[in-house]
Design an enzyme around this catalytic site. Structure first.
Site, PDB file in Angstrom:
ATOM      1  N   LYS A  72       0.944  -1.659   2.709  1.00  0.00           N
ATOM      2  CA  LYS A  72       0.558  -0.439   3.413  1.00  0.00           C
ATOM      3  C   LYS A  72       0.237  -0.755   4.887  1.00  0.00           C
ATOM      4  O   LYS A  72       0.145  -1.933   5.267  1.00  0.00           O
ATOM      5  CB  LYS A  72      -0.658   0.178   2.706  1.00  0.00           C
ATOM      6  CG  LYS A  72      -0.385   0.660   1.266  1.00  0.00           C
ATOM      7  CD  LYS A  72      -1.622   1.408   0.745  1.00  0.00           C
ATOM      8  CE  LYS A  72      -1.548   1.716  -0.736  1.00  0.00           C
ATOM      9  NZ  LYS A  72      -2.755   2.435  -1.206  1.00  0.00           N
ATOM     10  N   ARG A  92      -5.772  -7.097  -4.012  1.00  0.00           N
ATOM     11  CA  ARG A  92      -6.854  -6.219  -3.554  1.00  0.00           C
ATOM     12  C   ARG A  92      -8.210  -6.910  -3.645  1.00  0.00           C
ATOM     13  O   ARG A  92      -9.074  -6.731  -2.778  1.00  0.00           O
ATOM     14  CB  ARG A  92      -6.842  -4.923  -4.360  1.00  0.00           C
ATOM     15  CG  ARG A  92      -5.696  -3.997  -3.955  1.00  0.00           C
ATOM     16  CD  ARG A  92      -5.443  -2.922  -4.976  1.00  0.00           C
ATOM     17  NE  ARG A  92      -4.470  -1.935  -4.523  1.00  0.00           N
ATOM     18  CZ  ARG A  92      -3.934  -1.006  -5.323  1.00  0.00           C
ATOM     19  NH1 ARG A  92      -4.263  -0.962  -6.615  1.00  0.00           N
ATOM     20  NH2 ARG A  92      -3.064  -0.138  -4.836  1.00  0.00           N
ATOM     21  N   HIS A 118       0.791  -1.132  -2.449  1.00  0.00           N
ATOM     22  CA  HIS A 118       1.204  -0.126  -3.430  1.00  0.00           C
ATOM     23  C   HIS A 118       2.130  -0.779  -4.452  1.00  0.00           C
ATOM     24  O   HIS A 118       2.924  -1.645  -4.102  1.00  0.00           O
ATOM     25  CB  HIS A 118       1.959   1.026  -2.761  1.00  0.00           C
ATOM     26  CG  HIS A 118       2.652   1.899  -3.761  1.00  0.00           C
ATOM     27  ND1 HIS A 118       1.987   2.891  -4.451  1.00  0.00           N
ATOM     28  CD2 HIS A 118       3.925   1.873  -4.258  1.00  0.00           C
ATOM     29  CE1 HIS A 118       2.837   3.451  -5.309  1.00  0.00           C
ATOM     30  NE2 HIS A 118       4.015   2.857  -5.207  1.00  0.00           N
ATOM     31  N   GLU A 172      10.615   5.912  -7.044  1.00  0.00           N
ATOM     32  CA  GLU A 172      10.219   5.338  -5.751  1.00  0.00           C
ATOM     33  C   GLU A 172      11.325   4.472  -5.153  1.00  0.00           C
ATOM     34  O   GLU A 172      11.537   4.481  -3.935  1.00  0.00           O
ATOM     35  CB  GLU A 172       8.914   4.541  -5.918  1.00  0.00           C
ATOM     36  CG  GLU A 172       7.734   5.470  -6.227  1.00  0.00           C
ATOM     37  CD  GLU A 172       6.471   4.744  -6.673  1.00  0.00           C
ATOM     38  OE1 GLU A 172       6.443   3.495  -6.686  1.00  0.00           O
ATOM     39  OE2 GLU A 172       5.487   5.436  -7.015  1.00  0.00           O
TER      40      GLU A 172
HETATM   41  P1  GDP Z   1      -2.794   3.118  -7.121  1.00  0.00           P
HETATM   42  O1  GDP Z   1      -1.576   3.436  -7.933  1.00  0.00           O
HETATM   43  O2  GDP Z   1      -3.603   1.991  -7.691  1.00  0.00           O
HETATM   44  O3  GDP Z   1      -2.469   2.869  -5.660  1.00  0.00           O
HETATM   45  O4  GDP Z   1      -3.768   4.396  -7.175  1.00  0.00           O
HETATM   46  P2  GDP Z   1      -3.417   5.966  -7.189  1.00  0.00           P
HETATM   47  O5  GDP Z   1      -1.955   6.188  -7.375  1.00  0.00           O
HETATM   48  O6  GDP Z   1      -4.345   6.619  -8.144  1.00  0.00           O
HETATM   49  O7  GDP Z   1      -3.851   6.430  -5.733  1.00  0.00           O
HETATM   50  C1  GDP Z   1      -3.045   6.134  -4.609  1.00  0.00           C
HETATM   51  C2  GDP Z   1      -3.920   5.618  -3.485  1.00  0.00           C
HETATM   52  O8  GDP Z   1      -4.801   6.656  -3.089  1.00  0.00           O
HETATM   53  C3  GDP Z   1      -4.837   4.461  -3.872  1.00  0.00           C
HETATM   54  O9  GDP Z   1      -4.209   3.210  -3.756  1.00  0.00           O
HETATM   55  C4  GDP Z   1      -5.981   4.612  -2.905  1.00  0.00           C
HETATM   56  O10 GDP Z   1      -5.681   3.997  -1.655  1.00  0.00           O
HETATM   57  C5  GDP Z   1      -6.050   6.106  -2.706  1.00  0.00           C
HETATM   58  N1  GDP Z   1      -7.089   6.705  -3.562  1.00  0.00           N
HETATM   59  C6  GDP Z   1      -7.074   6.838  -4.918  1.00  0.00           C
HETATM   60  N2  GDP Z   1      -8.180   7.441  -5.378  1.00  0.00           N
HETATM   61  C7  GDP Z   1      -8.943   7.694  -4.272  1.00  0.00           C
HETATM   62  C8  GDP Z   1     -10.223   8.304  -4.077  1.00  0.00           C
HETATM   63  O11 GDP Z   1     -10.899   8.729  -5.008  1.00  0.00           O
HETATM   64  N3  GDP Z   1     -10.663   8.380  -2.763  1.00  0.00           N
HETATM   65  C9  GDP Z   1      -9.934   7.930  -1.714  1.00  0.00           C
HETATM   66  N4  GDP Z   1     -10.436   8.036  -0.487  1.00  0.00           N
HETATM   67  N5  GDP Z   1      -8.728   7.358  -1.866  1.00  0.00           N
HETATM   68  C10 GDP Z   1      -8.237   7.232  -3.125  1.00  0.00           C
HETATM   69 MG    MG Z   2      -0.327   5.106  -7.949  1.00  0.00          MG
END
Ligand code: GDP
Ligand code: MG
Length: 159
Positions: free
Chosen positions: A20, A113, A126, A137
Site C-alpha cells: 500500500k 504487519r 493487501h 482482484e
Molecule cells: P484486510 O483484508 O485484512 O486488509 O482487511 P479488510 O478487507 O477487512 O479491510 C481493508 C482495509 O481497511 C484494512 O486492511 C484496513 O487498512 C482498513 N480497515 C479495516 N477495518 C477498519 C476499521 O475498523 N477502521 C479503519 N480506520 N480502517 C479499517
Molecule cells: Mg480484505
C-alpha cells in the site's frame, strides 16, 4: 496459457498482494517481496500503479457501507502502490498468514504487519482473502495478464 488467477488448489494457485502507499513511502517494498521470494513463492506479476479514487473504491467495494470507507479510499489513492501476483501452493491462505491480522496490534512478530505497522488504517499490505477475491482482484489489477514461466529451482521447492 493459464488464466491470470492461475489454478486454485494446485502449485499454480495465484493471489493478488499489494504494498500500500504507506509501504512505498516507508521503503518496505523490497523487504515484503523478499519474504515471499525466500519462502519459495514465484513472482509472476509486478508493477507500480497510482490508483485513482475510482479504482480504490472498486478494489474495496465490499466495504462500501463501512464508516471508514471514505478514509480508506482516500488513503489507498494517496500515492503509488506496488501490485504483485504471487504463485504457489496454498498462496492465498499463506499470503494472508504472512501479512498478519488486519489489526496490526493483534499481528504476531514475524508477520509483515506485526513487524512493520501499528495502526489499522496504515497496515502496509493487501492480500486477497479467497479464491474468488483473488480472481476478481487479479483481473482488475492485471488486465494485461502476468508472466507464465517455469523455474529450474521448482523441483527443489516442491516434492
Ligand atoms: P484486510 O483484508 O485484512 O486488509 O482487511 P479488510 O478487507 O477487512 O479491510 C481493508 C482495509 O481497511 C484494512 O486492511 C484496513 O487498512 C482498513 N480497515 C479495516 N477495518 C477498519 C476499521 O475498523 N477502521 C479503519 N480506520 N480502517 C479499517
Ligand atoms: Mg480484505
Amino acid at each position: 496459457g493459464l488464466p491470470v488467477y492461475g489454478i486454485p488448489g494446485t502449485n499454480q494457485e495465484r493471489t493478488f498482494l499489494a504494498c500500500k502507499p504507506d509501504a512505498v513511502q516507508r521503503g518496505l517494498v523490497g523487504d515484503i517481496i523478499q519474504r515471499f521470494e525466500k519462502r519459495g513463492y514465484k513472482l509472476v506479476g509486478l508493477k507500480m500503479v497510482w490508483p485513482s479514487e475510482t479504482m480504490a473504491a472498486e478494489h474495496y467495494a465490499d466495504l462500501k457501507k463501512k464508516p471508514f470507507f471514505p478514509g480508506l479510499v482516500k488513503f489507498f489513492s494517496s500515492g503509488p502502490i506496488v501490485c504483485m501476483c504471487w504463485e504457489g501452493k496454498d498462496i492465498i491462505k499463506q499470503g494472508r498468514q504472512m501479512l498478519g491480522e488486519t489489526q496490526p496490534l493483534a499481528s504476531k512478530p514475524g508477520s509483515i504487519r506485526g513487524d512493520f505497522s501499528i495502526d489499522l488504517g496504515r497496515n502496509i499490505c493487501h492480500g486477497s482473502d479467497s479464491p474468488e477475491a483473488a480472481e476478481h482482484e487479479l483481473k482488475m489489477w492485471f488486465p494485461e495478464g502476468v508472466s507464465d514461466y517455469g523455474k529450474a529451482v521448482d523441483s527443489h521447492i516442491y516434492e
